[in-house]
Design a protein around this motif. Structure first.
Motif, PDB file in Angstrom:
ATOM      1  N   GLY A 147      13.568  -0.328 146.006  1.00  0.00           N
ATOM      2  CA  GLY A 147      14.177   0.689 146.858  1.00  0.00           C
ATOM      3  C   GLY A 147      14.882   1.797 146.114  1.00  0.00           C
ATOM      4  O   GLY A 147      15.509   2.661 146.731  1.00  0.00           O
ATOM      5  N   VAL A 148      14.781   1.785 144.782  1.00  0.00           N
ATOM      6  CA  VAL A 148      15.439   2.811 143.973  1.00  0.00           C
ATOM      7  C   VAL A 148      14.387   3.552 143.159  1.00  0.00           C
ATOM      8  O   VAL A 148      13.555   2.938 142.502  1.00  0.00           O
ATOM      9  N   ALA A 149      14.408   4.883 143.223  1.00  0.00           N
ATOM     10  CA  ALA A 149      13.470   5.710 142.467  1.00  0.00           C
ATOM     11  C   ALA A 149      14.252   6.600 141.499  1.00  0.00           C
ATOM     12  O   ALA A 149      15.365   7.030 141.796  1.00  0.00           O
ATOM     13  N   PHE A 150      13.644   6.860 140.347  1.00  0.00           N
ATOM     14  CA  PHE A 150      14.281   7.685 139.316  1.00  0.00           C
ATOM     15  C   PHE A 150      13.459   8.943 139.085  1.00  0.00           C
ATOM     16  O   PHE A 150      12.233   8.894 139.044  1.00  0.00           O
ATOM     17  N   ARG A 151      14.146  10.052 138.932  1.00  0.00           N
ATOM     18  CA  ARG A 151      13.469  11.308 138.612  1.00  0.00           C
ATOM     19  C   ARG A 151      14.476  12.293 138.046  1.00  0.00           C
ATOM     20  O   ARG A 151      15.696  12.082 138.110  1.00  0.00           O
ATOM     21  N   SER A 152      13.941  13.381 137.508  1.00  0.00           N
ATOM     22  CA  SER A 152      14.804  14.426 136.974  1.00  0.00           C
ATOM     23  C   SER A 152      15.556  15.124 138.102  1.00  0.00           C
ATOM     24  O   SER A 152      15.053  15.244 139.227  1.00  0.00           O
ATOM     25  N   ILE A 153      16.758  15.563 137.791  1.00  0.00           N
ATOM     26  CA  ILE A 153      17.566  16.347 138.735  1.00  0.00           C
ATOM     27  C   ILE A 153      17.099  17.803 138.678  1.00  0.00           C
ATOM     28  O   ILE A 153      16.878  18.357 137.598  1.00  0.00           O
ATOM     29  N   GLY A 154      16.935  18.402 139.855  1.00  0.00           N
ATOM     30  CA  GLY A 154      16.538  19.797 139.942  1.00  0.00           C
ATOM     31  C   GLY A 154      17.577  20.618 140.687  1.00  0.00           C
ATOM     32  O   GLY A 154      18.573  20.078 141.194  1.00  0.00           O
ATOM     33  N   PRO A 155      17.367  21.908 140.785  1.00  0.00           N
ATOM     34  CA  PRO A 155      18.332  22.780 141.480  1.00  0.00           C
ATOM     35  C   PRO A 155      18.624  22.347 142.914  1.00  0.00           C
ATOM     36  O   PRO A 155      19.756  22.515 143.387  1.00  0.00           O
ATOM     37  N   ASP A 156      17.638  21.783 143.597  1.00  0.00           N
ATOM     38  CA  ASP A 156      17.851  21.379 144.987  1.00  0.00           C
ATOM     39  C   ASP A 156      18.761  20.160 145.114  1.00  0.00           C
ATOM     40  O   ASP A 156      19.207  19.828 146.223  1.00  0.00           O
ATOM     41  N   ASP A 157      19.024  19.477 143.995  1.00  0.00           N
ATOM     42  CA  ASP A 157      19.862  18.275 144.022  1.00  0.00           C
ATOM     43  C   ASP A 157      21.328  18.568 143.705  1.00  0.00           C
ATOM     44  O   ASP A 157      22.164  17.660 143.765  1.00  0.00           O
ATOM     45  N   VAL A 158      21.646  19.799 143.350  1.00  0.00           N
ATOM     46  CA  VAL A 158      22.980  20.100 142.822  1.00  0.00           C
ATOM     47  C   VAL A 158      24.082  19.786 143.827  1.00  0.00           C
ATOM     48  O   VAL A 158      25.141  19.261 143.454  1.00  0.00           O
ATOM     49  N   ASP A 159      23.882  20.068 145.107  1.00  0.00           N
ATOM     50  CA  ASP A 159      24.925  19.765 146.092  1.00  0.00           C
ATOM     51  C   ASP A 159      25.232  18.270 146.124  1.00  0.00           C
ATOM     52  O   ASP A 159      26.404  17.866 146.191  1.00  0.00           O
ATOM     53  N   ASP A 160      24.191  17.448 146.063  1.00  0.00           N
ATOM     54  CA  ASP A 160      24.393  15.997 146.068  1.00  0.00           C
ATOM     55  C   ASP A 160      25.069  15.537 144.779  1.00  0.00           C
ATOM     56  O   ASP A 160      25.907  14.633 144.801  1.00  0.00           O
ATOM     57  N   VAL A 161      24.708  16.146 143.666  1.00  0.00           N
ATOM     58  CA  VAL A 161      25.352  15.817 142.391  1.00  0.00           C
ATOM     59  C   VAL A 161      26.842  16.136 142.456  1.00  0.00           C
ATOM     60  O   VAL A 161      27.684  15.326 142.045  1.00  0.00           O
ATOM     61  N   LEU A 162      27.178  17.305 142.971  1.00  0.00           N
ATOM     62  CA  LEU A 162      28.580  17.710 143.047  1.00  0.00           C
ATOM     63  C   LEU A 162      29.375  16.784 143.972  1.00  0.00           C
ATOM     64  O   LEU A 162      30.535  16.459 143.692  1.00  0.00           O
ATOM     65  N   ALA A 163      28.755  16.340 145.054  1.00  0.00           N
ATOM     66  CA  ALA A 163      29.431  15.416 145.965  1.00  0.00           C
ATOM     67  C   ALA A 163      29.705  14.085 145.271  1.00  0.00           C
ATOM     68  O   ALA A 163      30.795  13.505 145.396  1.00  0.00           O
ATOM     69  N   LEU A 164      28.726  13.577 144.521  1.00  0.00           N
ATOM     70  CA  LEU A 164      28.915  12.326 143.789  1.00  0.00           C
ATOM     71  C   LEU A 164      29.963  12.503 142.695  1.00  0.00           C
ATOM     72  O   LEU A 164      30.784  11.606 142.455  1.00  0.00           O
TER      73      LEU A 164
END
Length: 200
Positions: free
Chosen positions: A53-70
């Protein structure tokens, strides 16, 4: 010099400062993993342990909001002192570049539950930080993410991997040992005596 100093364990200044009443208030370390010593089978097994249930991938510009929240959620979760302090990111710092890449662990619903950021300098990569959502710790996700990131960067030509952190951070010590990092630097944070308190 200020009230806090970080020196390597064997630095002659340490003994002098301790004689003057300074005390060790934190310990930190550096560690290295070379590509030619990497156990790829073990890395693959560590990634698999995170579960289907866990997938790994590179972080892209569309993920930045989620990164900042974490990043905001976990801002106070870094043990240690000034040597291992994590500065909360802004949008610019969270946006990956050619010199600063990132990878994330995502659940099936797309939720970001872990992230790792790495600074690149030619064939050398140094982990800036790795953090896991509090609700998903203890499952090996951070270790799996770090393994996935290391293998991906190795494929891109990185030959040397550096990492470090607080010596009191049991989770990072276990993860680094599992990946095969070898500790090669030890640091201590020394804090000046409280002269005012000592005089009362």
């Amino acid at each position: 010099m200020g009230n806090v100093v970080v020196v390597q364990v064997g630095d002659p200044r340490r003994a002098r400062l301790e004689r003057e009443g300074w005390s060790v208030t934190a310990r930190s370390f550096g560690a290295q993993l070379d590509a030619d010593r990497m156990d790829l089978d073990r890395m693959t097994a560590l990634v698999s342990r995170a579960g289907a249930g866990v997938a790994f991938r590179s972080i892209g510009p569309d993920d930045v909001d989620d990164v900042l929240a974490l990043d905001r959620l976990t801002a106070d979760d870094y043990p240690g002192s000034v040597a291992t302090r994590h500065e909360q990111m802004d949008r610019r710092a969270a946006t990956p570049t050619a010199e600063r890449c990132a990878a994330g662990a995502f659940l099936e619903d797309g939720s970001l539950v872990a992230v790792t950021y790495v600074e690149l300098d030619g064939a050398v990569a140094e982990t800036d930080f790795t953090v896991v959502h509090p609700s998903h710790r203890g499952r090996g996700i951070g270790t799996a993410l770090k393994a996935w990131s290391v293998v991906a960067l190795r494929r891109e030509g990185v030959r040397r991997f550096r990492t470090g952190g607080s010596a009191e951070n049991a989770a990072i010590l276990r993860a680094n040992a599992a990946l095969g990092y070898e500790r090669d630097e030890e640091w201590v944070t020394l804090t000046a005596p409280d002269r005012a308190g000592a005089a009362t």
